[in-house]
Design an enzyme around this catalytic site. Structure first.
Site, PDB file in Angstrom:
ATOM      1  N   TYR A 249      -2.021  -0.881  10.882  1.00  0.00           N
ATOM      2  CA  TYR A 249      -2.258  -1.514   9.574  1.00  0.00           C
ATOM      3  C   TYR A 249      -1.114  -1.163   8.616  1.00  0.00           C
ATOM      4  CZ  TYR A 249      -3.708  -1.576   4.721  1.00  0.00           C
ATOM      5  OH  TYR A 249      -3.712  -1.747   3.362  1.00  0.00           O
TER       6      TYR A 249
ATOM      7  N   LYS B  16       2.213  -3.497   6.633  1.00  0.00           N
ATOM      8  CA  LYS B  16       2.681  -3.512   5.229  1.00  0.00           C
ATOM      9  C   LYS B  16       4.185  -3.203   5.175  1.00  0.00           C
ATOM     10  CE  LYS B  16      -1.252  -4.545   3.351  1.00  0.00           C
ATOM     11  NZ  LYS B  16      -1.472  -5.890   2.803  1.00  0.00           N
TER      12      LYS B  16
ATOM     13  N   SER C 164       0.840  -1.195   0.000  1.00  0.00           N
ATOM     14  CA  SER C 164       0.000   0.000   0.000  1.00  0.00           C
ATOM     15  C   SER C 164       0.872   1.240   0.000  1.00  0.00           C
ATOM     16  CB  SER C 164      -0.861  -0.013   1.266  1.00  0.00           C
ATOM     17  OG  SER C 164      -1.430   1.252   1.493  1.00  0.00           O
TER      18      SER C 164
HETATM   19  N1  UFG Z   1     -12.795  11.058   3.316  1.00  0.00           N
HETATM   20  C1  UFG Z   1     -13.775  11.949   3.645  1.00  0.00           C
HETATM   21  N2  UFG Z   1     -14.931  11.456   4.193  1.00  0.00           N
HETATM   22  C2  UFG Z   1     -15.139  10.130   4.402  1.00  0.00           C
HETATM   23  C3  UFG Z   1     -14.119   9.228   4.049  1.00  0.00           C
HETATM   24  C4  UFG Z   1     -12.953   9.724   3.516  1.00  0.00           C
HETATM   25  O1  UFG Z   1     -13.619  13.154   3.477  1.00  0.00           O
HETATM   26  O2  UFG Z   1     -16.200   9.744   4.913  1.00  0.00           O
HETATM   27  C5  UFG Z   1     -11.556  11.583   2.722  1.00  0.00           C
HETATM   28  C6  UFG Z   1     -10.329  11.289   3.555  1.00  0.00           C
HETATM   29  O3  UFG Z   1     -10.115  12.289   4.495  1.00  0.00           O
HETATM   30  C7  UFG Z   1      -9.243  11.208   2.484  1.00  0.00           C
HETATM   31  C8  UFG Z   1      -9.969  10.685   1.259  1.00  0.00           C
HETATM   32  O4  UFG Z   1     -11.342  10.893   1.509  1.00  0.00           O
HETATM   33  O5  UFG Z   1      -8.794  12.496   2.197  1.00  0.00           O
HETATM   34  C9  UFG Z   1      -9.734   9.211   1.018  1.00  0.00           C
HETATM   35  O6  UFG Z   1     -10.019   8.505   2.224  1.00  0.00           O
HETATM   36  P1  UFG Z   1     -10.141   6.916   2.245  1.00  0.00           P
HETATM   37  O7  UFG Z   1     -10.477   6.530   3.650  1.00  0.00           O
HETATM   38  O8  UFG Z   1     -11.028   6.464   1.161  1.00  0.00           O
HETATM   39  O9  UFG Z   1      -8.686   6.473   1.851  1.00  0.00           O
HETATM   40  P2  UFG Z   1      -7.303   6.775   2.576  1.00  0.00           P
HETATM   41  O10 UFG Z   1      -6.487   7.521   1.587  1.00  0.00           O
HETATM   42  O11 UFG Z   1      -7.437   7.357   3.913  1.00  0.00           O
HETATM   43  O12 UFG Z   1      -6.862   5.292   2.824  1.00  0.00           O
HETATM   44  C10 UFG Z   1      -6.150   4.622   1.884  1.00  0.00           C
HETATM   45  C11 UFG Z   1      -6.405   3.111   2.001  1.00  0.00           C
HETATM   46  C12 UFG Z   1      -5.840   2.569   3.284  1.00  0.00           C
HETATM   47  C13 UFG Z   1      -4.443   3.058   3.506  1.00  0.00           C
HETATM   48  C14 UFG Z   1      -4.386   4.556   3.430  1.00  0.00           C
HETATM   49  C15 UFG Z   1      -3.015   5.088   3.622  1.00  0.00           C
HETATM   50  O13 UFG Z   1      -7.800   2.829   1.966  1.00  0.00           O
HETATM   51  O14 UFG Z   1      -5.829   1.166   3.179  1.00  0.00           O
HETATM   52  O15 UFG Z   1      -4.831   4.954   2.149  1.00  0.00           O
HETATM   53  O16 UFG Z   1      -2.943   6.431   3.362  1.00  0.00           O
HETATM   54  F1  UFG Z   1      -3.961   2.679   4.707  1.00  0.00           F
END
Ligand code: UFG
Length: 337
Positions: free
Chosen positions: A150, A154, A125
């Site tokens: 998590y 990785k 990841s």
């Molecule tokens: N977000 C929102 N509202 C929500 C959910 C997410 O605004 O309800 C925003 C988050 O703040 C972020 C973006 O949408 O800016 C993406 O969020 P996600 O949770 O979809 O994805 P992430 O980038 O946080 O997570 C991903 C992978 C994880 C990994 C992570 C590491 O899903 O497995 O990247 O950065 F660990």
């Protein structure tokens, strides 16, 4: 026909990869205990490909059961997806994550060694980069500052693979660092099946648009980005799945030792608000949303440098953010709720 064990093959990325393996003439054998998936994924795979893959419902940390699978199936290679992946849960229950994610890889490598299986594609990841030092982020950027247990699993698994490769040059492994996989198969037969309230952006968007959630909370609009919301590299799961097939084929073409890492992203960063706006435009539906506070642990911006994947694997994405958000919505509608 070559045969590949696909651990976690009933999961989101695993199931889409099974479709692409079959299209490339490689037989997937799924190892998945369905703890984070459902039986109907197999029906979806059959509808798309005309074939129902074999599944062994076992826990990948169960060495005896894994040994039996390898003895029965005699695979040529392995793609290891099976892992727990909820960032928040990993903060509350780190032992579960260290045990399952690292334990399953250790077990798998032992069983592979016992059965002389040498080729492995591993799901990593972009979380291994943490905040990242420069954008777009290249594979040689420093890793190890992950924001969650998590993420650290990785980091540890990648190091573990480097150590094992150094000790056994016959082992040939590729580690794929996914950016943000989204979307679903365009047939709407398979897609993501979030359990409970989705943590990830796109399943939350589709559920909010479907009226299953009151509204999406955009986590922060005060970041120093073009519209104040965070930037991510959203990649269509079908493009991502195809990269696994190319990675296996690339390993096959190598003559010496292989221990290589690749970024899998589009190379384009999109903000949360751009994703919402694109979803609304491409699907003609509204996403109720409100701006909320920042979410702990979020990085401001991350997107991939994809030059290495293109140069060595010959892989580049073919689908857009709009394609992915269209397919995610079709899948939500197909779920019928
Ligand atoms: N977000 C929102 N509202 C929500 C959910 C997410 O605004 O309800 C925003 C988050 O703040 C972020 C973006 O949408 O800016 C993406 O969020 P996600 O949770 O979809 O994805 P992430 O980038 O946080 O997570 C991903 C992978 C994880 C990994 C992570 C590491 O899903 O497995 O990247 O950065 F660990």
């Amino acid at each position: 026909m070559k045969k590949t064990i696909v651990t976690g093959g009933a999961g989101f990325i695993g199931s889409h990869t099974c479709v692409e393996l079959l299209a490339a003439g490689i037989e997937p054998v799924i190892v998945d205990d369905l703890r984070n998936s459902e039986e109907r994924v197999l029906d979806g795979l059959e509808k798309i490909t005309g074939r129902k893959p074999v599944i062994h419902r076992i826990d990948c940390t169960d060495a005896r059961a894994m040994d039996l699978v390898f003895a029965t199936e005699r695979p040529d290679s392995v793609i290891h997806f099976a892992a727990d992946k909820a960032v928040g849960e990993s903060v509350r229950d780190p032992l579960k994550y260290y045990h399952n994610n690292i334990g399953s890889l250790v077990t798998l490598l032992r069983v592979m060694a016992d059965h002389q299986v040498k080729d492995l594609v591993f799901s990593s990841s972009c979380t291994v980069y943490g905040e990242g030092d420069k954008l777009p982020i290249t594979e040689d950027s420093p890793t190890g500052a992950a924001a969650s247990p998590y993420g650290y699993t990785k980091v540890v698994c990648e190091q573990l693979l480097r150590d094992v490769c150094a000790a056994d040059p016959a082992l040939r492994t590729v580690m794929l660092r996914y950016f943000n996989p989204i979307g679903a198969h365009p047939s709407a037969q398979i897609g993501e099946l979030p359990i409970g309230v989705p943590n990830n952006l796109v399943p939350f968007i589709t559920q909010a648009a479907a009226g299953l959630r009151k509204q999406l909370t955009v986590f922060g609009n005060d970041y120093p980005t073009r519209d104040g919301s965070c930037i991510r590299d959203y990649i269509h799961v079908v493009d991502l799945a195809k990269a696994h097939v190319l990675a296996l084929q690339w390993i096959n073409r190598q003559s010496g030792a292989v221990c290589e890492v690749f970024n899998l992203g589009t190379g384009q960063g999109s903000t949360v608000l751009e994703a919402v706006n694109t979803f609304e435009a491409v699907n003609g539906v509204k996403v109720p949303y409100a701006i909320g506070p920042r979410r702990a642990g979020d990085v401001m911006a991350i997107y991939a440098d994809t030059a290495k994947s293109l140069r060595l694997l010959g892989w580049r994405t073919e689908l857009t953010l709009a394609d992915a958000l269209r397919d995610a919505w079709r899948w939500q509608l197909a779920l019928g709720k």
